[in-house]
Structures are given as structure tokens and as C-alpha cells.
Motif scaffolding. Structure first.
Motif, PDB file in Angstrom:
ATOM      1  N   GLN A 124     -22.568   5.667  84.506  1.00 47.21           N
ATOM      2  CA  GLN A 124     -21.463   4.743  84.759  1.00 47.21           C
ATOM      3  C   GLN A 124     -21.985   3.318  84.637  1.00 47.21           C
ATOM      4  O   GLN A 124     -23.055   3.003  85.168  1.00 47.21           O
ATOM      5  CB  GLN A 124     -20.902   4.996  86.161  1.00 47.21           C
ATOM      6  CG  GLN A 124     -19.800   4.065  86.595  1.00 47.21           C
ATOM      7  CD  GLN A 124     -19.370   4.315  88.027  1.00 47.21           C
ATOM      8  OE1 GLN A 124     -19.837   5.239  88.679  1.00 47.21           O
ATOM      9  NE2 GLN A 124     -18.465   3.499  88.528  1.00 47.21           N
ATOM     10  N   LEU A 125     -21.250   2.461  83.946  1.00 52.72           N
ATOM     11  CA  LEU A 125     -21.694   1.089  83.757  1.00 52.72           C
ATOM     12  C   LEU A 125     -21.663   0.315  85.071  1.00 52.72           C
ATOM     13  O   LEU A 125     -20.653   0.294  85.769  1.00 52.72           O
ATOM     14  CB  LEU A 125     -20.802   0.388  82.736  1.00 52.72           C
ATOM     15  CG  LEU A 125     -21.151  -1.064  82.437  1.00 52.72           C
ATOM     16  CD1 LEU A 125     -22.463  -1.137  81.657  1.00 52.72           C
ATOM     17  CD2 LEU A 125     -20.026  -1.741  81.660  1.00 52.72           C
ATOM     18  N   LEU A 126     -22.789  -0.334  85.398  1.00 53.94           N
ATOM     19  CA  LEU A 126     -22.874  -1.208  86.566  1.00 53.94           C
ATOM     20  C   LEU A 126     -22.559  -2.647  86.183  1.00 53.94           C
ATOM     21  O   LEU A 126     -21.784  -3.321  86.851  1.00 53.94           O
ATOM     22  CB  LEU A 126     -24.295  -1.172  87.145  1.00 53.94           C
ATOM     23  CG  LEU A 126     -24.630  -0.204  88.261  1.00 53.94           C
ATOM     24  CD1 LEU A 126     -26.084  -0.397  88.656  1.00 53.94           C
ATOM     25  CD2 LEU A 126     -23.721  -0.385  89.458  1.00 53.94           C
ATOM     26  N   LEU A 127     -23.231  -3.117  85.129  1.00 52.05           N
ATOM     27  CA  LEU A 127     -23.025  -4.486  84.665  1.00 52.05           C
ATOM     28  C   LEU A 127     -23.616  -4.638  83.272  1.00 52.05           C
ATOM     29  O   LEU A 127     -24.342  -3.769  82.794  1.00 52.05           O
ATOM     30  CB  LEU A 127     -23.658  -5.501  85.630  1.00 52.05           C
ATOM     31  CG  LEU A 127     -25.092  -5.267  86.101  1.00 52.05           C
ATOM     32  CD1 LEU A 127     -26.094  -5.668  85.040  1.00 52.05           C
ATOM     33  CD2 LEU A 127     -25.371  -6.026  87.400  1.00 52.05           C
ATOM     34  N   LYS A 128     -23.275  -5.779  82.654  1.00 48.54           N
ATOM     35  CA  LYS A 128     -23.755  -6.030  81.302  1.00 48.54           C
ATOM     36  C   LYS A 128     -24.002  -7.523  81.109  1.00 48.54           C
ATOM     37  O   LYS A 128     -23.334  -8.367  81.728  1.00 48.54           O
ATOM     38  CB  LYS A 128     -22.742  -5.540  80.274  1.00 48.54           C
ATOM     39  CG  LYS A 128     -21.395  -6.227  80.388  1.00 48.54           C
ATOM     40  CD  LYS A 128     -20.382  -5.630  79.421  1.00 48.54           C
ATOM     41  CE  LYS A 128     -19.014  -6.297  79.612  1.00 48.54           C
ATOM     42  NZ  LYS A 128     -17.966  -5.707  78.749  1.00 48.54           N
ATOM     43  N   TYR A 129     -24.972  -7.825  80.259  1.00 47.95           N
ATOM     44  CA  TYR A 129     -25.202  -9.201  79.840  1.00 47.95           C
ATOM     45  C   TYR A 129     -24.981  -9.281  78.339  1.00 47.95           C
ATOM     46  O   TYR A 129     -25.672  -8.609  77.558  1.00 47.95           O
ATOM     47  CB  TYR A 129     -26.621  -9.664  80.178  1.00 47.95           C
ATOM     48  CG  TYR A 129     -26.895 -11.028  79.596  1.00 47.95           C
ATOM     49  CD1 TYR A 129     -27.624 -11.181  78.415  1.00 47.95           C
ATOM     50  CD2 TYR A 129     -26.362 -12.169  80.192  1.00 47.95           C
ATOM     51  CE1 TYR A 129     -27.826 -12.425  77.864  1.00 47.95           C
ATOM     52  CE2 TYR A 129     -26.572 -13.422  79.640  1.00 47.95           C
ATOM     53  CZ  TYR A 129     -27.297 -13.537  78.473  1.00 47.95           C
ATOM     54  OH  TYR A 129     -27.497 -14.776  77.919  1.00 47.95           O
ATOM     55  N   LEU A 130     -24.022 -10.107  77.946  1.00 50.07           N
ATOM     56  CA  LEU A 130     -23.756 -10.307  76.525  1.00 50.07           C
ATOM     57  C   LEU A 130     -24.164 -11.711  76.091  1.00 50.07           C
ATOM     58  O   LEU A 130     -24.809 -11.896  75.060  1.00 50.07           O
ATOM     59  CB  LEU A 130     -22.269 -10.063  76.235  1.00 50.07           C
ATOM     60  CG  LEU A 130     -21.723  -8.691  76.660  1.00 50.07           C
ATOM     61  CD1 LEU A 130     -20.250  -8.565  76.289  1.00 50.07           C
ATOM     62  CD2 LEU A 130     -22.531  -7.567  76.026  1.00 50.07           C
TER      63      LEU A 130
END
Lengths: 118, 115
Positions: free
Chosen positions: B45-51
Motif C-alpha cells: 500500500q502506498l504510504l507517500l511519494k516524492y515526485l
């Protein structure tokens, strides 16, 4: 909305047999990826499909193959099973992009199929 | 080629204590960075992302991560953990490489919370 669904949830096969795993992506998602997760390790990339075409392939032998159907669902096939193929097989979907530049889109994972080869 | 290193395979922490899970990456091209969580017998499950943009990103369940380009790191933090945070955490990098996008996962960090 339903999430990514995978079937079956568990499977026991014998060495040398063949297996087919199935995946239905989230509605609207056109890209499906397959990952192998061996116990105690991170997921390893096997395939990515978009609009029925293979977009990427990981370092897996030719015994592994996959396809994507017009409704964007996907199957992963593994032939001539080895003991080392025992793992959790994860399917993930994402929106996808015609140019293949959707690598900033997070993956949505199913709960996986636990394959045991004896 | 890309690679992801999670420096700790297991991190035991007392409940309500802070935690940091470390992740370093290497890549010859620009990458996007993610943290995923896997609860027992479930998918990721995705927790967070940096784009792009602010190097401090906030995710679900009170987690945050900081992107440090010079140190090629993306460490995950939470100021106060709860029993329910017990899970396996995976750092991942994504990039356009060899005419296809590919996501590479680290080997995971098992977070165990002690009451």
C-alpha cells in the motif's frame, strides 16, 4: 470501487507443472505489472503491460510469460515450475500512459497469490 | 541502472517512540521515490511519494519522508509510532530506463513495535 483482485489466493503445485495466475486491475487502469516476492525480500519486477503490449521485462527466464486482455485484465504463466519459484506473486495496476511516461504514478497492488512448489 | 538499499532489515521500537527507516538509492537518471507498507498477508500500500517540489513529503498514517539529493537518500520518519504500524516497509524508485518505466524495490525493513 474494487481494488486490484488476484486469483487464486493460494496455490500448491509440483515441480515441472505449469501455473496460471490472474489479475483484474482497478477500473480505468490500463497498465498492469507483475512482481515476485520471495520470503524476506522486496518485490522483484517481472513484467509490465499496457494496452495489451509488453512494456517492460525483468530478469526472469523464458519460463515466465504474461499477457493482457482487451478488458485490461492479465495472466501470468509459469512453465516447468522449480522449487525456487515458490513466492508471493503480486499484481499491480496503474493508470498507464500511451507514451510510457507514467513512471510517476503509484502502483496499486492486489493481495497476491501465494504459490508453493513442492 | 537503479538500485535501492534499505540499511536496516529490522527496526524494533517502543510504542509512542519516534522511528526512522533509512533508504538510499542510486540511479543514472532522474527518479521518483516511493514508500510502500505491507501488512501481513496483504499486498503493498502506498504510504507517500516524492515526485518534485518540496523535499519533505507527508503521507498517510502520520508518516513523512525527506528527499536528500546530495546524499541520495529518502528516509521515512514518524514522530510517535503505534502498535498498528507493525509491518514491512519498502522503499522504491521509479525511472524511465531503456525505453520502459521500471520500479525497483528495496529489500524491506520490518518495523516491530513493543508495548
Amino acid at each position: 470501487d474494487a481494488g486490484v483482485t488476484q486469483s487464486p489466493t493460494h496455490l500448491i503445485k509440483t515441480r515441472g507443472q505449469q501455473v496460471t495466475l490472474r489479475c483484474s486491475p482497478i477500473s480505468g487502469h490500463k497498465s498492469v505489472s507483475w512482481y515476485q516476492q520471495v520470503l524476506g525480500q522486496g518485490p522483484q519486477f517481472i513484467f509490465q503491460y499496457y494496452e495489451k503490449e509488453e512494456r517492460g521485462r525483468g530478469n526472469f527466464p523464458d519460463r515466465f510469460s504474461a499477457r493482457q486482455f482487451p478488458n485490461y485484465s492479465s495472466e501470468l504463466n509459469v512453465n516447468a515450475l522449480l522449487l525456487g519459484d515458490s513466492a508471493l506473486y503480486l499484481c499491480a495496476s496503474s493508470l498507464g500512459d500511451e507514451g510510457g511516461t507514467d513512471y510517476n504514478s503509484p502502483l496499486h497492488f492486489g493481495n497476491g497469490t501465494r504459490l508453493t512448489v513442492t | 541502472a537503479q538500485s535501492v538499499t534499505q540499511l536496516d532489515s529490522q527496526v524494533p521500537v517502543f510504542e509512542e517512540a519516534p522511528v526512522e527507516l533509512r533508504c538510499n538509492y542510486s540511479s543514472s537518471v532522474s527518479v521518483y521515490l516511493f514508500w510502500y507498507v505491507q501488512y501481513p498477508n496483504q499486498g503493498l500500500q502506498l504510504l507517500l511519494k516524492y515526485l518534485s517540489g518540496s523535499t519533505l513529503v507527508k503521507g498517510i498514517n502520520g508518516f513523512e519522508a525527506e528527499f536528500n539529493k546530495s546524499q541520495t537518500s529518502f528516509h521515512l520518519r514518524k514522530p510517535s509510532v503505534h502498535i498498528s504500524d507493525t509491518a514491512e516497509y519498502f522503499c522504491a524508485v521509479s525511472a524511465w530506463y531503456s525505453s520502459a518505466s521500471k520500479i525497483i524495490f528495496g529489500s524491506g525493513t520490518r518495523l516491530s513495535i513493543r508495548p
